[in-house]
Design a protein around this motif. Structure first.
Motif, PDB file in Angstrom:
ATOM      1  N   LEU A 163      44.978  45.031  43.222  1.00 45.85           N
ATOM      2  CA  LEU A 163      45.479  45.474  41.408  1.00 45.85           C
ATOM      3  C   LEU A 163      44.311  44.802  40.713  1.00 45.85           C
ATOM      4  O   LEU A 163      44.140  45.284  39.811  1.00 45.85           O
ATOM      5  N   ARG A 164      44.665  42.849  40.969  1.00 44.44           N
ATOM      6  CA  ARG A 164      43.852  42.210  40.405  1.00 44.44           C
ATOM      7  C   ARG A 164      42.761  42.456  40.485  1.00 44.44           C
ATOM      8  O   ARG A 164      41.424  42.327  39.330  1.00 44.44           O
ATOM      9  N   LEU A 165      41.758  42.701  41.775  1.00 45.76           N
ATOM     10  CA  LEU A 165      40.432  42.395  42.184  1.00 45.76           C
ATOM     11  C   LEU A 165      39.720  44.024  41.372  1.00 45.76           C
ATOM     12  O   LEU A 165      38.407  44.362  40.529  1.00 45.76           O
ATOM     13  N   ALA A 166      41.134  45.513  40.978  1.00 54.26           N
ATOM     14  CA  ALA A 166      40.433  46.167  40.942  1.00 54.26           C
ATOM     15  C   ALA A 166      40.431  46.416  39.174  1.00 54.26           C
ATOM     16  O   ALA A 166      39.620  46.567  39.012  1.00 54.26           O
ATOM     17  N   ALA A 167      41.111  45.743  38.615  1.00 58.85           N
ATOM     18  CA  ALA A 167      40.682  45.133  37.277  1.00 58.85           C
ATOM     19  C   ALA A 167      39.387  44.553  36.594  1.00 58.85           C
ATOM     20  O   ALA A 167      39.175  44.600  35.689  1.00 58.85           O
ATOM     21  N   ILE A 168      39.326  43.376  37.435  1.00 60.34           N
ATOM     22  CA  ILE A 168      37.974  42.770  37.554  1.00 60.34           C
ATOM     23  C   ILE A 168      37.513  43.720  37.105  1.00 60.34           C
ATOM     24  O   ILE A 168      35.965  43.410  36.461  1.00 60.34           O
ATOM     25  N   MET A 169      37.006  44.549  38.587  1.00 60.67           N
ATOM     26  CA  MET A 169      35.688  45.502  38.452  1.00 60.67           C
ATOM     27  C   MET A 169      35.781  46.824  37.234  1.00 60.67           C
ATOM     28  O   MET A 169      34.931  47.088  36.961  1.00 60.67           O
ATOM     29  N   LEU A 170      36.433  46.890  37.023  1.00 63.11           N
ATOM     30  CA  LEU A 170      36.946  48.079  35.878  1.00 63.11           C
ATOM     31  C   LEU A 170      36.676  47.612  35.049  1.00 63.11           C
ATOM     32  O   LEU A 170      35.956  47.507  33.645  1.00 63.11           O
TER      33      LEU A 170
END
Length: 344
Positions: A69-76
């Motif tokens: 979830l945090r990785l997805a937030a960083i990428m977005l």
């Protein structure tokens, strides 16, 4: 370990500086290149270090859902600096979405992967160094233990012998006290070094033989022969003492002068140490073979200190027991060992 981490920080600074210069050269012909370059580099930094420190926080943890979830937030979030600072990025909605999707598809995956590679590489190097440090500590601990296994009965017997000399007011009593003092000083302080001059080790051996001689009223029972330049090479401390203890322990109670023969010879860069003693045919403990615990101790220390640089030969004829130790490469040994310790 801290020094290695500082090296990694320096590597990051150098690589990012070179990368920034390369981006500037590529975009210097564009209008408003400074703002455009700043937005591009900020996006790269955000994605790279966002994933890098995310992996640091979740190293060894099993919270995969939170990590993804945090990785997805960083990428977005990653493309936003580039979109906001692009001269045409916020001009229209179409421009914003185009620049956002272009960055999300190209730049973000690349620097997400680079952040993972950087974190994995640093972990691999740090874990390797930690492993080597633990192995080095284990070896040093074992060496310290093996080195400290000198027969305590010798010290007690020597103190009793000195007490007898003092009680009888023998003129040799002060000399015996000085000999024991020198022996203890060497054992406690000087033997902490990785290597010592061979001449100092021989002096220690001579002190030990002199104190053991207090048990015998006859002429010296040990015939010690020294050949070669013993001051030109170094050796691991307390390497010969177990072999000498062994010789006394398994010899008959009554020894004639010269029954125990010890020879130390230095030739070029090779040391040869041999000791020969008569075997006690009526030992107090019939279950203990000539050799005792001294030989296993010496074998372990040699394997740790001089791997593939030594040869230990043991002979038992039934009447005589002899040990011949040969160590090669002594001239370069102190420097080699220092290099190995620095490496670890």
């Amino acid at each position: 370990m801290e020094r290695v981490k500082k090296v990694f920080v320096l590597v990051h600074l150098v690589l990012w500086t070179l990368f920034s210069l390369l981006v500037v050269l590529q975009l210097s012909d564009e209008g408003a290149w400074l703002i455009l370059t700043s937005g591009f580099i900020l996006t790269c930094l955000l994605v790279f270090y966002g994933h890098f420190y995310l992996l640091t926080s979740y190293s060894g943890k099993k919270k995969k859902r939170s990590y993804y979830l945090r990785l997805a937030a960083i990428m977005l979030i990653g493309p936003l600096p580039f979109v906001f600072l692009h001269p045409k990025g916020l001009a229209t909605w179409d421009n914003s979405s185009d620049y956002y999707m272009m960055t999300l598809v190209t730049i973000v995956p690349l620097f997400t992967l680079l952040g993972w590679l950087a974190r994995v590489t640093e972990n691999l190097v740090l874990n390797t160094i930690k492993k080597e440090q633990l192995e080095k500590q284990a070896v040093e601990t074992e060496l310290h233990y093996l080195k400290s296994q000198i027969n305590p009965h010798f010290l007690f017997n020597t103190l009793n012998n000195i007490h007898t000399l003092v009680y009888k007011q023998a003129p040799t009593a002060p000399e015996a006290v000085l000999g024991l003092s020198s022996l203890m000083r060497y054992m406690i302080y000087e033997s902490n070094a990785a290597t010592v001059p061979l001449s100092r080790e021989i002096n220690y051996l001579q002190d030990y033989i002199s104190l053991q001689q207090l048990r015998y009223k006859k002429a010296p029972v040990v015939d010690l022969e020294i050949k070669g330049d013993t001051s030109s090479c170094h050796i691991a401390p307390l390497l010969f003492i177990h072999l000498m203890e062994n010789a006394y322990k398994h010899s008959p109670a009554r020894l004639e002068p010269g029954d125990i023969k010890v020879k130390v010879e230095v030739k070029e860069n090779t040391l040869s140490f041999s000791v020969q003693n008569p075997i006690n045919k009526n030992p107090d403990n019939s279950l203990e073979e000539p050799g005792g615990i001294g030989l296993p101790n010496v074998r372990k220390r040699l394997a740790l200190l001089y791997p593939e640089q030594h040869h230990l030969e043991v002979n038992n004829t039934g009447d005589l027991f002899s040990v011949i130790l040969t160590v090669h490469g002594l001239q370069s040994q102190p420097h080699e060992r220092e290099t190995q310790l620095l490496y670890h």
